[in-house]
Design a protein around this motif. Structure first.
Motif, PDB file in Angstrom:
ATOM      1  N   SER A  53      50.150  34.642  24.302  1.00  0.00           N
ATOM      2  CA  SER A  53      49.356  35.043  23.142  1.00  0.00           C
ATOM      3  C   SER A  53      48.987  33.859  22.257  1.00  0.00           C
ATOM      4  O   SER A  53      48.075  33.954  21.425  1.00  0.00           O
ATOM      5  CB  SER A  53      50.100  36.103  22.315  1.00  0.00           C
ATOM      6  OG  SER A  53      51.362  35.630  21.878  1.00  0.00           O
TER       7      SER A  53
ATOM      8  N   GLN B 248      37.608  45.179  26.798  1.00  0.00           N
ATOM      9  CA  GLN B 248      38.637  44.154  26.941  1.00  0.00           C
ATOM     10  C   GLN B 248      37.953  42.834  27.298  1.00  0.00           C
ATOM     11  O   GLN B 248      37.248  42.757  28.293  1.00  0.00           O
ATOM     12  CB  GLN B 248      39.631  44.528  28.037  1.00  0.00           C
ATOM     13  CG  GLN B 248      40.750  43.510  28.227  1.00  0.00           C
ATOM     14  CD  GLN B 248      41.624  43.829  29.427  1.00  0.00           C
ATOM     15  OE1 GLN B 248      41.238  44.601  30.304  1.00  0.00           O
ATOM     16  NE2 GLN B 248      42.799  43.230  29.469  1.00  0.00           N
ATOM     17  N   ARG B 249      38.180  41.815  26.515  1.00  0.00           N
ATOM     18  CA  ARG B 249      37.561  40.504  26.743  1.00  0.00           C
ATOM     19  C   ARG B 249      38.522  39.622  27.526  1.00  0.00           C
ATOM     20  O   ARG B 249      39.619  39.328  27.073  1.00  0.00           O
ATOM     21  CB  ARG B 249      37.211  39.845  25.406  1.00  0.00           C
ATOM     22  CG  ARG B 249      36.449  38.524  25.496  1.00  0.00           C
ATOM     23  CD  ARG B 249      36.150  38.044  24.084  1.00  0.00           C
ATOM     24  NE  ARG B 249      35.285  36.886  24.041  1.00  0.00           N
ATOM     25  CZ  ARG B 249      35.716  35.625  23.971  1.00  0.00           C
ATOM     26  NH1 ARG B 249      37.024  35.375  23.982  1.00  0.00           N
ATOM     27  NH2 ARG B 249      34.852  34.623  23.903  1.00  0.00           N
ATOM     28  N   ARG B 250      38.092  39.180  28.725  1.00  0.00           N
ATOM     29  CA  ARG B 250      38.946  38.345  29.571  1.00  0.00           C
ATOM     30  C   ARG B 250      38.177  37.115  30.032  1.00  0.00           C
ATOM     31  O   ARG B 250      36.942  37.140  30.149  1.00  0.00           O
ATOM     32  CB  ARG B 250      39.466  39.141  30.768  1.00  0.00           C
ATOM     33  CG  ARG B 250      40.455  40.219  30.357  1.00  0.00           C
ATOM     34  CD  ARG B 250      40.798  41.159  31.491  1.00  0.00           C
ATOM     35  NE  ARG B 250      41.470  40.477  32.587  1.00  0.00           N
ATOM     36  CZ  ARG B 250      41.777  41.088  33.741  1.00  0.00           C
ATOM     37  NH1 ARG B 250      41.467  42.374  33.911  1.00  0.00           N
ATOM     38  NH2 ARG B 250      42.398  40.426  34.702  1.00  0.00           N
ATOM     39  N   LEU B 251      38.922  36.060  30.279  1.00  0.00           N
ATOM     40  CA  LEU B 251      38.349  34.756  30.599  1.00  0.00           C
ATOM     41  C   LEU B 251      38.671  34.355  32.029  1.00  0.00           C
ATOM     42  O   LEU B 251      39.783  34.580  32.505  1.00  0.00           O
ATOM     43  CB  LEU B 251      38.901  33.686  29.648  1.00  0.00           C
ATOM     44  CG  LEU B 251      38.829  33.977  28.149  1.00  0.00           C
ATOM     45  CD1 LEU B 251      39.555  32.878  27.376  1.00  0.00           C
ATOM     46  CD2 LEU B 251      37.385  34.094  27.689  1.00  0.00           C
ATOM     47  N   TRP B 252      37.694  33.741  32.690  1.00  0.00           N
ATOM     48  CA  TRP B 252      37.888  33.222  34.038  1.00  0.00           C
ATOM     49  C   TRP B 252      37.217  31.863  34.180  1.00  0.00           C
ATOM     50  O   TRP B 252      36.415  31.467  33.319  1.00  0.00           O
ATOM     51  CB  TRP B 252      37.273  34.161  35.079  1.00  0.00           C
ATOM     52  CG  TRP B 252      38.118  35.305  35.483  1.00  0.00           C
ATOM     53  CD1 TRP B 252      39.052  35.348  36.474  1.00  0.00           C
ATOM     54  CD2 TRP B 252      38.106  36.622  34.920  1.00  0.00           C
ATOM     55  NE1 TRP B 252      39.623  36.591  36.560  1.00  0.00           N
ATOM     56  CE2 TRP B 252      39.054  37.391  35.614  1.00  0.00           C
ATOM     57  CE3 TRP B 252      37.380  37.220  33.881  1.00  0.00           C
ATOM     58  CZ2 TRP B 252      39.313  38.720  35.329  1.00  0.00           C
ATOM     59  CZ3 TRP B 252      37.633  38.534  33.594  1.00  0.00           C
ATOM     60  CH2 TRP B 252      38.589  39.282  34.302  1.00  0.00           C
TER      61      TRP B 252
ATOM     62  N   GLU C  11      41.630  33.377  36.634  1.00  0.00           N
ATOM     63  CA  GLU C  11      41.775  33.805  35.248  1.00  0.00           C
ATOM     64  C   GLU C  11      42.352  32.683  34.392  1.00  0.00           C
ATOM     65  O   GLU C  11      43.242  31.944  34.825  1.00  0.00           O
ATOM     66  CB  GLU C  11      42.653  35.039  35.135  1.00  0.00           C
ATOM     67  CG  GLU C  11      42.588  35.699  33.767  1.00  0.00           C
ATOM     68  CD  GLU C  11      42.929  37.170  33.791  1.00  0.00           C
ATOM     69  OE1 GLU C  11      42.627  37.848  32.790  1.00  0.00           O
ATOM     70  OE2 GLU C  11      43.489  37.646  34.794  1.00  0.00           O
TER      71      GLU C  11
ATOM     72  N   VAL D 204      43.606  31.388  30.261  1.00  0.00           N
ATOM     73  CA  VAL D 204      44.101  31.791  28.948  1.00  0.00           C
ATOM     74  C   VAL D 204      43.336  31.053  27.855  1.00  0.00           C
ATOM     75  O   VAL D 204      42.896  31.639  26.866  1.00  0.00           O
ATOM     76  CB  VAL D 204      45.609  31.521  28.811  1.00  0.00           C
ATOM     77  CG1 VAL D 204      46.084  31.821  27.394  1.00  0.00           C
ATOM     78  CG2 VAL D 204      46.388  32.372  29.809  1.00  0.00           C
TER      79      VAL D 204
ATOM     80  N   GLU E 148      40.270  29.339  26.139  1.00  0.00           N
ATOM     81  CA  GLU E 148      38.814  29.460  26.175  1.00  0.00           C
ATOM     82  C   GLU E 148      38.142  28.147  26.569  1.00  0.00           C
ATOM     83  O   GLU E 148      37.085  28.144  27.198  1.00  0.00           O
ATOM     84  CB  GLU E 148      38.305  29.928  24.805  1.00  0.00           C
ATOM     85  CG  GLU E 148      36.843  30.265  24.793  1.00  0.00           C
ATOM     86  CD  GLU E 148      36.556  31.495  23.951  1.00  0.00           C
ATOM     87  OE1 GLU E 148      35.411  31.921  23.986  1.00  0.00           O
ATOM     88  OE2 GLU E 148      37.448  32.017  23.277  1.00  0.00           O
TER      89      GLU E 148
ATOM     90  N   HIS F 181      33.480  41.208  29.400  1.00  0.00           N
ATOM     91  CA  HIS F 181      33.897  42.310  28.537  1.00  0.00           C
ATOM     92  C   HIS F 181      34.002  43.532  29.439  1.00  0.00           C
ATOM     93  O   HIS F 181      32.991  44.015  29.958  1.00  0.00           O
ATOM     94  CB  HIS F 181      32.889  42.549  27.423  1.00  0.00           C
ATOM     95  CG  HIS F 181      32.628  41.344  26.576  1.00  0.00           C
ATOM     96  ND1 HIS F 181      33.337  41.069  25.418  1.00  0.00           N
ATOM     97  CD2 HIS F 181      31.729  40.325  26.708  1.00  0.00           C
ATOM     98  CE1 HIS F 181      32.890  39.950  24.879  1.00  0.00           C
ATOM     99  NE2 HIS F 181      31.917  39.485  25.644  1.00  0.00           N
TER     100      HIS F 181
END
Length: 254
Positions: A28, A126-130, A184, A186, A188, A196
């Motif tokens: 987090s 849900q916003r996720r980063l890859w 994926e 963590v 940015e 999203h």
């Protein structure tokens, strides 16, 4: 990107150092080791603090009714009850009240408005980063499973060619990850794909909603994106007045 130490992070969050280390471990807080010490990404600290501020975000359903009200999308609002439609219009009026007229917001007001928008619409998806291969970004951008938004939406005015952002239905994520070998992330700063994930992809997409685009931009927590989001909200607020000073009926912004 600014980095701070564990002691400073603990002071700002009002917790002990052990709690900061726990947040680093669970992901987090974005951090990296420099020698024997942890350096924490200051922007992730802001996210943790925001999640614990007073107030409650809208449910996914209510968030999308608010977005639909902002774009005068009668089809998207057709499933809402009269009470839900009334609440959406009231929330929209409250949200846009500070942007009506030729108001120039201070830096503090810009940050506050961005924070309020993030909180209000947090549950829209849900916003996720890859991270993807740079060579795959053009194909990702053209993939019809992704409804482009945020920095991939030309209406943002700050569209980024080295990043793909969009809305995706939850059932499509695994296939996209497989097809493009997405990894994926963590932090940015290391991601070049922002998805999203939710159930309302049909309500997203290029230019569909100024409010949704503003919500996407403020997620970056950077001055340029937050300032542009404020411009979009001002445009929406003033177009609603021009189209109908009573605020009862409005055309979809283009």
């Amino acid at each position: 990107m600014a980095w701070i130490g564990v002691a400073e992070a603990a002071r700002r969050l009002g917790v002990g150092s052990a709690r900061v280390h726990q947040r680093i471990a669970d992901g987090s807080l974005s951090a990296r080791r420099i020698g024997s010490q942890w350096a924490i990404d200051e922007s992730s600290l802001a996210l943790v603090a925001e999640r614990h501020r007073p107030g409650r975000p809208l449910s996914e359903r209510s968030a999308w009714y608010l977005i639909a009200a902002g774009s005068s999308d009668a089809e998207a609002l057709s499933g809402a009850t009269a009470v839900e439609r009334g609440r959406a219009e009231k929330r929209l009026a409250e949200l846009l009240s500070r942007f009506t007229g030729q108001v120039v917001l201070t830096e503090v007001e810009l940050r506050e408005s961005a924070r309020d928008l993030r909180l209000l619409l947090r549950n829209r998806a849900q916003r996720r980063l890859w991270r993807a291969s740079v060579r795959d970004l053009p194909d990702l951008r053209e993939d019809r499973r992704i409804a482009l938004s945020g920095l991939s939406d030309p209406h943002s005015g700050i569209a980024s060619g080295d990043l793909v952002e969009g809305y995706v239905e939850g059932g499509q994520v695994e296939a996209l990850v497989h097809d493009y070998l997405l990894v994926e992330e963590v932090a940015e700063s290391r991601a070049n794909v922002v998805l999203h994930i939710g159930r309302h992809v049909s309500a997203a997409g290029e230019g569909r909603s100024l409010l949704l685009l503003a919500a996407d931009l403020v997620e970056y927590r950077r001055p340029r994106e937050e300032a542009r989001a404020a411009e979009l909200l001002s445009e929406l607020a003033n177009s609603r007045i021009e189209n109908d000073p009573s605020g009862e009926s409005h055309d979809r912004p283009t």
